[in-house]
Design a protein around this motif. Sequence first.
Motif, mmCIF file in Angstrom:
data_model
loop_
_atom_site.group_PDB
_atom_site.id
_atom_site.type_symbol
_atom_site.label_atom_id
_atom_site.label_comp_id
_atom_site.label_asym_id
_atom_site.label_seq_id
_atom_site.Cartn_x
_atom_site.Cartn_y
_atom_site.Cartn_z
ATOM 1 N N PRO A 187 0.016 -12.491 -26.200
ATOM 2 C CA PRO A 187 0.797 -11.255 -26.251
ATOM 3 C C PRO A 187 0.088 -10.129 -25.499
ATOM 4 N N ALA A 188 0.871 -9.317 -24.833
ATOM 5 C CA ALA A 188 0.363 -8.145 -24.116
ATOM 6 C C ALA A 188 1.107 -6.931 -24.658
ATOM 7 N N SER A 194 1.894 1.833 -11.887
ATOM 8 C CA SER A 194 1.980 1.869 -10.421
ATOM 9 C C SER A 194 2.977 2.926 -9.943
ATOM 10 N N ARG A 195 3.779 3.436 -10.843
ATOM 11 C CA ARG A 195 4.732 4.501 -10.523
ATOM 12 C C ARG A 195 4.259 5.856 -11.026
ATOM 13 N N GLY A 196 2.967 5.940 -11.335
ATOM 14 C CA GLY A 196 2.373 7.211 -11.729
ATOM 15 C C GLY A 196 2.479 7.525 -13.204
ATOM 16 N N MET A 197 3.047 6.628 -13.987
ATOM 17 C CA MET A 197 3.159 6.873 -15.423
ATOM 18 C C MET A 197 1.866 6.471 -16.117
ATOM 19 N N LYS A 198 1.535 7.148 -17.176
ATOM 20 C CA LYS A 198 0.292 6.896 -17.911
ATOM 21 C C LYS A 198 0.561 5.923 -19.052
ATOM 22 N N TRP A 199 0.568 4.643 -18.730
ATOM 23 C CA TRP A 199 0.795 3.566 -19.689
ATOM 24 C C TRP A 199 -0.340 2.560 -19.553
ATOM 25 N N ILE A 200 -0.807 2.054 -20.679
ATOM 26 C CA ILE A 200 -1.895 1.076 -20.729
ATOM 27 C C ILE A 200 -1.359 -0.226 -21.298
ATOM 28 N N GLN A 201 -1.918 -1.335 -20.819
ATOM 29 C CA GLN A 201 -1.573 -2.635 -21.380
ATOM 30 C C GLN A 201 -2.824 -3.286 -21.965
ATOM 31 N N PRO A 216 -12.661 -3.388 -21.027
ATOM 32 C CA PRO A 216 -12.381 -4.828 -21.012
ATOM 33 C C PRO A 216 -11.163 -5.179 -21.875
ATOM 34 N N GLY A 217 -10.259 -5.950 -21.297
ATOM 35 C CA GLY A 217 -9.052 -6.373 -22.005
ATOM 36 C C GLY A 217 -7.906 -5.385 -21.892
ATOM 37 N N LEU A 218 -8.134 -4.263 -21.225
ATOM 38 C CA LEU A 218 -7.104 -3.237 -21.027
ATOM 39 C C LEU A 218 -6.954 -2.984 -19.535
ATOM 40 N N CYS A 226 6.057 -5.317 -26.036
ATOM 41 C CA CYS A 226 5.223 -6.497 -26.228
ATOM 42 C C CYS A 226 5.822 -7.630 -25.415
ATOM 43 N N GLY A 227 5.062 -8.080 -24.440
ATOM 44 C CA GLY A 227 5.467 -9.207 -23.610
ATOM 45 C C GLY A 227 4.348 -10.227 -23.612
ATOM 46 N N TRP A 228 4.219 -10.955 -22.512
ATOM 47 C CA TRP A 228 3.210 -12.007 -22.438
ATOM 48 C C TRP A 228 2.359 -11.840 -21.197
ATOM 49 N N ALA A 229 1.078 -12.125 -21.340
ATOM 50 C CA ALA A 229 0.139 -12.165 -20.214
ATOM 51 C C ALA A 229 -0.716 -13.409 -20.403
#
Length: 117
Positions: A45-46, A73-80, A63-65, A38-41
């Motif tokens: 909170p993001a 960007s390094r090929g990992m499957k992570w969503i924000q 929308p929002g994701l 959890c960081g900031w965007a």
Amino acid sequence: MTRDELNAFCAALPQTTHVVQWGNADVWKVGGKVFAICGWAEDAPAFTFKVTELAFEVLSDSPGLRPAPYLASRGMKWIQHYAEPGLSDDSLRDHIRVSYDMIVAALTKKKRAELGL
């Protein structure tokens, strides 16, 4: 979901650890491996979490994701989840739990046994 609510949810999962790093981000780990951030965007909170390949395809254009900066960007499957409408609180908790479960499943049998998982 607020940052405090995310932290309380992650803290309740078995054998998790918490560190603050990367510019004041709350980083949640199990067995030393990250499962949620959890960081900031834009001053909100993001929430960032690991997903399956199918979930990555479905959620990336919602929308929002977005694909998580740096990780995706390094090929990992992570969503924000960075803005409204994003995910409902219940859905966000479900995805974070799946992220946790995926990380636990990827730990060695020895590490899972050490952690009692």
